[in-house]
Design a protein around this motif. Structure first.
Motif, PDB file in Angstrom:
ATOM      1  N   GLY A  30       0.818  -1.202   0.000  1.00 12.21           N
ATOM      2  CA  GLY A  30       0.000   0.000   0.000  1.00 12.21           C
ATOM      3  C   GLY A  30       0.852   1.252   0.000  1.00 12.21           C
ATOM      4  N   ARG A  31       0.202   2.372  -0.250  1.00  5.69           N
ATOM      5  CA  ARG A  31       0.904   3.644  -0.217  1.00  5.69           C
ATOM      6  C   ARG A  31       1.452   3.917   1.178  1.00  5.69           C
ATOM      7  NH1 ARG A  31       0.099   7.578  -4.122  1.00  5.69           N
ATOM      8  NH2 ARG A  31       0.401   9.197  -2.552  1.00  5.69           N
ATOM      9  N   SER A  32       2.509   4.717   1.228  1.00  2.28           N
ATOM     10  CA  SER A  32       3.045   5.141   2.515  1.00  2.28           C
ATOM     11  C   SER A  32       1.950   5.841   3.318  1.00  2.28           C
ATOM     12  CB  SER A  32       4.211   6.110   2.296  1.00  2.28           C
ATOM     13  OG  SER A  32       5.253   5.489   1.590  1.00  2.28           O
ATOM     14  N   ASN A  33       1.886   5.539   4.599  1.00  3.70           N
ATOM     15  CA  ASN A  33       0.908   6.143   5.522  1.00  3.70           C
ATOM     16  C   ASN A  33      -0.543   5.729   5.273  1.00  3.70           C
ATOM     17  OD1 ASN A  33       2.815   7.398   7.056  1.00  3.70           O
ATOM     18  ND2 ASN A  33       2.146   9.477   6.660  1.00  3.70           N
ATOM     19  N   LYS A  58       9.570   4.755   5.254  1.00  4.33           N
ATOM     20  CA  LYS A  58      10.525   4.222   6.230  1.00  4.33           C
ATOM     21  C   LYS A  58      10.853   2.750   5.954  1.00  4.33           C
ATOM     22  CE  LYS A  58      12.635   5.425  10.151  1.00  4.33           C
ATOM     23  NZ  LYS A  58      13.573   6.543  10.241  1.00  4.33           N
ATOM     24  N   THR A  59       9.832   1.974   5.591  1.00  3.87           N
ATOM     25  CA  THR A  59      10.061   0.561   5.304  1.00  3.87           C
ATOM     26  C   THR A  59      10.762   0.421   3.962  1.00  3.87           C
ATOM     27  OG1 THR A  59       8.066  -0.052   6.514  1.00  3.87           O
ATOM     28  CG2 THR A  59       8.980  -1.699   5.030  1.00  3.87           C
ATOM     29  N   GLN A  60      11.978  -0.107   3.969  1.00  2.74           N
ATOM     30  CA  GLN A  60      12.752  -0.226   2.741  1.00  2.74           C
ATOM     31  C   GLN A  60      13.131  -1.666   2.439  1.00  2.74           C
ATOM     32  OE1 GLN A  60      16.028   2.545   2.803  1.00  2.74           O
ATOM     33  NE2 GLN A  60      14.775   4.197   3.601  1.00  2.74           N
ATOM     34  N   THR A  61      12.577  -2.587   3.195  1.00  2.00           N
ATOM     35  CA  THR A  61      12.892  -4.002   3.038  1.00  2.00           C
ATOM     36  C   THR A  61      11.609  -4.821   3.070  1.00  2.00           C
ATOM     37  OG1 THR A  61      13.173  -4.166   5.439  1.00  2.00           O
ATOM     38  CG2 THR A  61      15.165  -3.791   4.135  1.00  2.00           C
ATOM     39  N   LEU A  62      11.728  -6.109   2.761  1.00  2.00           N
ATOM     40  CA  LEU A  62      10.623  -7.042   2.947  1.00  2.00           C
ATOM     41  C   LEU A  62      10.732  -7.580   4.366  1.00  2.00           C
ATOM     42  CD1 LEU A  62      11.032  -9.018  -0.397  1.00  2.00           C
ATOM     43  CD2 LEU A  62       9.310  -7.284   0.078  1.00  2.00           C
ATOM     44  N   ASN A  63       9.787  -7.204   5.219  1.00  2.00           N
ATOM     45  CA  ASN A  63       9.836  -7.612   6.628  1.00  2.00           C
ATOM     46  C   ASN A  63       8.955  -8.842   6.832  1.00  2.00           C
ATOM     47  OD1 ASN A  63      11.522  -5.446   7.299  1.00  2.00           O
ATOM     48  ND2 ASN A  63       9.782  -4.081   7.563  1.00  2.00           N
ATOM     49  N   PHE A  64       9.574  -9.952   7.214  1.00  2.00           N
ATOM     50  CA  PHE A  64       8.875 -11.221   7.391  1.00  2.00           C
ATOM     51  C   PHE A  64       8.523 -11.428   8.861  1.00  2.00           C
ATOM     52  CE2 PHE A  64      10.973 -11.731   3.384  1.00  2.00           C
ATOM     53  CZ  PHE A  64      10.243 -12.663   2.656  1.00  2.00           C
ATOM     54  N   TYR A  65       7.225 -11.422   9.169  1.00  2.00           N
ATOM     55  CA  TYR A  65       6.741 -11.656  10.527  1.00  2.00           C
ATOM     56  C   TYR A  65       6.239 -13.100  10.636  1.00  2.00           C
ATOM     57  CZ  TYR A  65       6.733  -6.570  11.178  1.00  2.00           C
ATOM     58  OH  TYR A  65       7.098  -5.250  11.274  1.00  2.00           O
ATOM     59  N   TYR A  79       4.593   2.651  -1.230  1.00  2.30           N
ATOM     60  CA  TYR A  79       4.919   3.348  -2.482  1.00  2.30           C
ATOM     61  C   TYR A  79       4.284   4.737  -2.500  1.00  2.30           C
ATOM     62  CZ  TYR A  79       0.340   1.290  -3.646  1.00  2.30           C
ATOM     63  OH  TYR A  79      -0.975   0.896  -3.621  1.00  2.30           O
ATOM     64  N   GLY A  80       4.753   5.570  -3.420  1.00  2.00           N
ATOM     65  CA  GLY A  80       4.130   6.870  -3.634  1.00  2.00           C
ATOM     66  C   GLY A  80       4.634   7.981  -2.752  1.00  2.00           C
TER      67      GLY A  80
END
Length: 200
Positions: A30-33, A58-65, A79-80
């Motif tokens: 999704g878009r930032s924020n 801020k998120t610049q990686t693929l975060n795996f939870y 994005y955006g």
């Protein structure tokens, strides 16, 4: 699903860094924020596990939870955001395309849009991209607590029409404030990840 155990396993940028446990994966985009971290926190019953930032991009990686040793939520870069350079956006784009196109464990994508506004061109491009790779999609319209109940059907109709959703695409309106839509989102996740009653 009742979530008690969550672990951020890794923040990855390349396939060789992806987890090797091969649990089913659900990506969130999704878009930032747009409220991605807030949605994750609601789904896993945590207040601030997934960081919500006042700084978009801020998120610049693929975060795996890792969720209950049964599946992964994969938080992908928003994005955006204008302050991110073109070079950086292109790098993120290649990273996302590699993940969406090649990851066999990916069972579906939750794509978030702000339900208060008509989806943007970037939102439309994301859905077109996911359609191209024939990935199961659940569109989540966020922040609906800010929309009067009498106008929510109209908001849903605008999202569906603007994104040109097909009969296989899901759509849920969601509020992180009052948890509207949480159960419906979990039902979709459990179906796509083939999880029932806490079991795979």
């Amino acid at each position: 699903m009742q979530v008690h155990n969550v672990e951020l396993t890794i923040s990855a940028v390349r396939p060789e860094q992806y987890p090797d446990k091969y649990y089913p994966e659900i990506a969130l985009s999704g878009r930032s924020n747009v409220g991605k971290s807030s949605l994750i926190n609601v789904l896993i019953n945590r207040r601030k596990y997934a960081r919500t930032s006042s700084q978009p991009g801020k998120t610049q990686t693929l975060n795996f939870y890792n969720i209950e040793e049964q599946l992964y939520f994969v938080d992908v870069p928003g994005y955006g955001y204008a302050k991110v350079s073109q070079k950086e956006r292109e790098k993120w784009g290649r990273m996302l395309e590699t993940y969406f196109a090649q990851r066999k464990e990916l069972r579906g994508v939750i794509s978030l849009v702000d339900a208060r506004h008509e989806p943007s061109e970037l939102d439309k491009q994301m859905i077109e991209f996911l359609h191209y790779y024939d990935l199961p999609i659940l569109v989540v319209g966020t922040k609906i607590d800010k929309i009067p109940r009498s106008k929510r059907n109209k908001a849903e109709s605008i999202i569906r029409k603007t994104l040109q959703l097909n009969k296989n695409d899901g759509l849920v309106l969601f509020s992180a404030l009052d948890k509207t839509g949480k159960d419906s989102i979990w039902n979709w996740i459990e179906e796509k990840a083939n999880i029932r009653d806490g079991r795979k």
